[in-house]
Design a protein around this motif. Structure first.
Motif, PDB file in Angstrom:
ATOM      1  N   GLU A   1      -3.532 -20.867  -3.082  1.00  0.00           N
ATOM      2  CA  GLU A   1      -3.556 -22.072  -2.254  1.00  0.00           C
ATOM      3  C   GLU A   1      -4.865 -22.159  -1.472  1.00  0.00           C
ATOM      4  O   GLU A   1      -5.462 -21.140  -1.121  1.00  0.00           O
ATOM      5  N   ASP A   2      -5.306 -23.383  -1.210  1.00  0.00           N
ATOM      6  CA  ASP A   2      -6.594 -23.587  -0.535  1.00  0.00           C
ATOM      7  C   ASP A   2      -6.696 -22.813   0.767  1.00  0.00           C
ATOM      8  O   ASP A   2      -7.724 -22.178   1.043  1.00  0.00           O
ATOM      9  N   SER A   3      -5.642 -22.862   1.567  1.00  0.00           N
ATOM     10  CA  SER A   3      -5.682 -22.164   2.854  1.00  0.00           C
ATOM     11  C   SER A   3      -5.787 -20.653   2.661  1.00  0.00           C
ATOM     12  O   SER A   3      -6.471 -19.960   3.421  1.00  0.00           O
ATOM     13  N   HIS A   4      -5.129 -20.147   1.613  1.00  0.00           N
ATOM     14  CA  HIS A   4      -5.184 -18.716   1.336  1.00  0.00           C
ATOM     15  C   HIS A   4      -6.565 -18.329   0.807  1.00  0.00           C
ATOM     16  O   HIS A   4      -7.090 -17.255   1.131  1.00  0.00           O
ATOM     17  N   PHE A   5      -7.159 -19.199  -0.009  1.00  0.00           N
ATOM     18  CA  PHE A   5      -8.515 -18.950  -0.499  1.00  0.00           C
ATOM     19  C   PHE A   5      -9.479 -18.837   0.675  1.00  0.00           C
ATOM     20  O   PHE A   5     -10.379 -17.989   0.671  1.00  0.00           O
ATOM     21  N   GLU A   6      -9.288 -19.677   1.685  1.00  0.00           N
ATOM     22  CA  GLU A   6     -10.174 -19.643   2.847  1.00  0.00           C
ATOM     23  C   GLU A   6     -10.069 -18.314   3.595  1.00  0.00           C
ATOM     24  O   GLU A   6     -11.062 -17.828   4.133  1.00  0.00           O
ATOM     25  N   THR A   7      -8.882 -17.720   3.628  1.00  0.00           N
ATOM     26  CA  THR A   7      -8.755 -16.413   4.293  1.00  0.00           C
ATOM     27  C   THR A   7      -9.492 -15.345   3.483  1.00  0.00           C
ATOM     28  O   THR A   7     -10.093 -14.429   4.058  1.00  0.00           O
TER      29      THR A   7
END
Length: 237
Positions: free
Chosen positions: A152-158
């Protein structure tokens, strides 16, 4: 038998010259040994996607080669097999999307944010940043791989934040995947969950090589550093 001996044995048993077919054959050849299949799948995934990332970036630097060697310690008599897989991937006309899709089916659970696929992405980030910066083409490649892996995009950002925090002082909230000013009890709960999920025993059970644990330790260091930074900021607010 070592993982590299099994890969060598596997390669000698197939005649295909297409890397996408090699990846698919792992599923059937190791069907009766799920643990070995995970280990072989992870290793071939890293080799294949590293080669495709190098092709996308246009050059393989000495730093990137050394970063790859930090993930895998390959016996001298097995190095030719790694080189063969790397060359197959570079020469294959299939795009990296096709590789990522097959690897996702081979390594993953079919669920978003699959831990083993995150390990593969983490390894690719480790190689990409080896020369001091994740270049634009590399980041585009990594984002697309993340999409295919259902990260997920938010997880990729982490994940991105973990790999850039030392260089540019990334917001520690991003490393923990939390909104700024999240209550501290939720920060602590999130931190403990991330530490538990990244325990070395869990990574080994997922099929990553022992050498990868050095990268996993860097992951934990980034998580610990982010938590400590948030704790300090709240203490002195």
């Amino acid at each position: 038998m070592s993982i590299w001996a099994r890969i060598s044995e596997f390669l000698s048993s197939i005649s295909t010259v297409a890397m996408t077919n090699v990846i698919e054959r792992v599923r059937t050849v190791f069907e009766g040994d799920p643990e070995m299949r995970r280990r072989v799948a992870f290793s071939i995934a890293m080799i294949a996607l590293s080669a495709k990332m190098a092709k996308a970036d246009g050059v393989v630097t000495r730093d990137e080669v050394q970063a790859f060697q930090q993930i895998f310690i390959v016996p001298a008599d097995q190095a030719k097999n790694v080189a063969r897989l790397f060359d197959l991937a570079k020469q294959d006309i299939a795009g990296f999307d096709a590789y990522a899709q097959r690897i996702a089916g081979l390594c993953g659970s079919g669920q978003p944010n699959c831990a083993l696929l995150e390990d593969v992405l983490d390894g690719l980030f480790h190689i990409a940043k080896a020369d001091g910066v994740v270049h634009e083409h590399e980041l585009g490649f990594l984002r697309r791989v993340g999409e295919v892996f259902q990260i997920e995009d938010s997880h990729f950002e982490t994940i991105l934040a973990r790999h850039t925090i030392a260089r540019d002082g990334t917001d520690p909230w991003r490393v923990l995947g939390l909104a700024p000013n999240t209550p501290f009890d939720k920060v602590r709960a999130r931190y403990r969950l991330m530490v538990a999920e990244n325990h070395p025993d869990k990574l080994i059970a997922r099929g990553v090589p022992e050498e990868f644990l050095a990268i996993a330790n860097s992951r934990l260091a980034a998580i610990n550093g982010a938590y400590e930074a948030i704790e300090r900021s709240m203490r002195f607010a």
